[in-house]
Design a protein around this motif. Sequence first.
Motif, PDB file in Angstrom:
ATOM      1  N   UNK A   1       0.771  -0.913  -0.054  1.00 14.01           N
ATOM      2  CA  UNK A   1      -0.054  -0.029  -0.095  1.00 14.01           C
ATOM      3  C   UNK A   1       1.019   1.320  -0.127  1.00 14.01           C
ATOM      4  N   UNK A   2       0.363   2.134  -0.996  1.00 10.80           N
ATOM      5  CA  UNK A   2       1.377   3.268  -1.125  1.00 10.80           C
ATOM      6  C   UNK A   2       0.374   4.362  -0.478  1.00 10.80           C
ATOM      7  N   UNK A   3       0.850   5.572   0.137  1.00  2.13           N
ATOM      8  CA  UNK A   3      -0.163   6.466   0.438  1.00  2.13           C
ATOM      9  C   UNK A   3       0.514   7.947   0.244  1.00  2.13           C
TER      10      UNK A   3
ATOM     11  N   UNK B   1      -4.385  -5.184   8.051  1.00  4.96           N
ATOM     12  CA  UNK B   1      -4.087  -3.921   7.320  1.00  4.96           C
ATOM     13  C   UNK B   1      -4.551  -2.615   8.008  1.00  4.96           C
TER      14      UNK B   1
ATOM     15  N   UNK C   1     -12.222   2.700   2.517  1.00  2.00           N
ATOM     16  CA  UNK C   1     -12.336   1.892   1.119  1.00  2.00           C
ATOM     17  C   UNK C   1     -12.309   2.740   0.114  1.00  2.00           C
TER      18      UNK C   1
ATOM     19  N   UNK D   1      -4.904   5.601  -0.577  1.00  2.00           N
ATOM     20  CA  UNK D   1      -4.126   4.517  -0.530  1.00  2.00           C
ATOM     21  C   UNK D   1      -4.191   3.939  -1.784  1.00  2.00           C
ATOM     22  N   UNK D   2      -3.035   3.346  -2.293  1.00  5.65           N
ATOM     23  CA  UNK D   2      -3.014   2.841  -3.604  1.00  5.65           C
ATOM     24  C   UNK D   2      -2.538   1.327  -3.237  1.00  5.65           C
ATOM     25  N   UNK D   3      -3.154   0.491  -4.111  1.00  5.96           N
ATOM     26  CA  UNK D   3      -2.892  -1.237  -3.727  1.00  5.96           C
ATOM     27  C   UNK D   3      -2.122  -1.677  -4.806  1.00  5.96           C
TER      28      UNK D   3
ATOM     29  N   UNK E   1      -0.985  -2.900 -10.184  1.00  6.14           N
ATOM     30  CA  UNK E   1      -1.664  -1.861  -9.660  1.00  6.14           C
ATOM     31  C   UNK E   1      -3.096  -2.385  -9.739  1.00  6.14           C
ATOM     32  N   UNK E   2      -3.887  -2.040  -8.630  1.00  2.81           N
ATOM     33  CA  UNK E   2      -5.399  -2.480  -8.403  1.00  2.81           C
ATOM     34  C   UNK E   2      -6.131  -1.204  -8.852  1.00  2.81           C
ATOM     35  N   UNK E   3      -7.392  -1.667  -9.671  1.00  5.51           N
ATOM     36  CA  UNK E   3      -8.130  -0.339  -9.993  1.00  5.51           C
ATOM     37  C   UNK E   3      -9.127  -0.358  -8.838  1.00  5.51           C
ATOM     38  N   UNK E   4      -9.639   0.950  -8.764  1.00  5.52           N
ATOM     39  CA  UNK E   4     -10.749   1.297  -7.851  1.00  5.52           C
ATOM     40  C   UNK E   4     -11.996   0.375  -7.997  1.00  5.52           C
TER      41      UNK E   4
END
Lengths: 83, 83, 151, 151
Positions: C50-52, C92, C117, C122-124, C135-138
């Motif tokens: 997780x990047x923030x 988490x 959420x 945060x980017x996963x 990278x996961x989409x919203x």
Amino acid sequence: MNVLYFAWLRAKIGSASEDLTLPEAVVSVGDLIGWLKERSPGHAAAFADISCVRAAINQEFVDLDTIIPPGAEVAFFPPVTGG
Amino acid sequence: MNVLYFAWLRAKIGSASEDLTLPEAVVSVGDLIGWLKERSPGHAAAFADISCVRAAINQEFVDLDTIIPPGAEVAFFPPVTGG
Amino acid sequence: MAVRVQAERFDTGVEIEALVAGNFAIGGVTSFTGYVRDFSTESGVVAITLEHYPGMTERMLETIEAEARQRWDLEAALIIHRYGRMTVGEPIVLIVTASSHRQAAFESAEFLMDWLKTKAPFWKCEETKDGSEHWVDARESDDAAAARWGR
Amino acid sequence: MAVRVQAERFDTGVEIEALVAGNFAIGGVTSFTGYVRDFSTESGVVAITLEHYPGMTERMLETIEAEARQRWDLEAALIIHRYGRMTVGEPIVLIVTASSHRQAAFESAEFLMDWLKTKAPFWKCEETKDGSEHWVDARESDDAAAARWGR
């Protein structure tokens, strides 16, 4: 037959359980209440307002019309008040 | 002015932040994106689909029309994906 | 205000204990702990990162925590959100809310989680067995959950 | 099945830990802990005693836990309910639900608590500063909360 009392019914009757032999005329839960009321002033006080009394047979909620099966465990208590 | 990149924008641009001096013609966030796209193929790739890019100025979400105030911290990132 | 954004693991029990201790107005405490679950059979994902946005994250979390306190009558609230690399089974995120009444504790915890959420910066990034990352989409279902609260 | 009716105190953190350990399908865990709150300024209540119907309580709790598992896709669930005398600040009841998705964990925990508050065979007796005791009447607001679930 085993009859159990909880909460303020127990307190008014002064006992948590009674081992009783029912007369033949006592068939339903309602009959049992009528018969128990005669046993003592404490019983009479406990069952004075029937709208505040709930019953279970063999640990399942029942209503007043329910027929008591042989060897049943019958319990009387107030509406539950949760935790 | 400090520009920050997060997630795949950072990965595509190859840098987490850049300290930049904007030309006078760059006024809005949209202007800034247009100008950044010219800086490198990585920048162009990061901003290729603007519908996937979100922006913040001084840590508040903004849209493309927002005017960039002097000395602002501008950040670009994808839609957030939570925890 | 009790908001923490950290790389370190946390212990749900310890955090609840610390939040509740000595406050005898509390009748109910709701906690929610989110874990990295094992996606590996479906997708081969073995870890997430997780990047923030440091600074913005804390500000936003403090704002939403203040809003929860305004909407519900809370005795205490805590938000902990981790960043960095986490493997399967690791916690988490933690939400703890305490109130004199259980409804407030439940609703505010759910409100905060729906918000985290969908709105927290945060980017996963998922890491699969073969070492590749993406990278996961919203997700739309999370947006729908957050929309219940009119935000 | 994880249902316990006990006089002893419990530790929320320890229980969550034990329930979650080793199950990597779990994505979210919701807990609710109910405490004896300090009513003393309003009502002078300093302790409560919960009486229950041994045997019937366990059966009913197992039934409702099974129903929660049927309604929601749960990885694990735990209900602990204490009986006996408890003073201000003591935990009374614990619900923990674990699922791959947070919505199931939240909803099932709330369902179980609403049920416990209205249907479980517990009777509460309050003890005031002056030593007097009185039995608490059933509350309509709790019935309304339980009615949401169509029971």
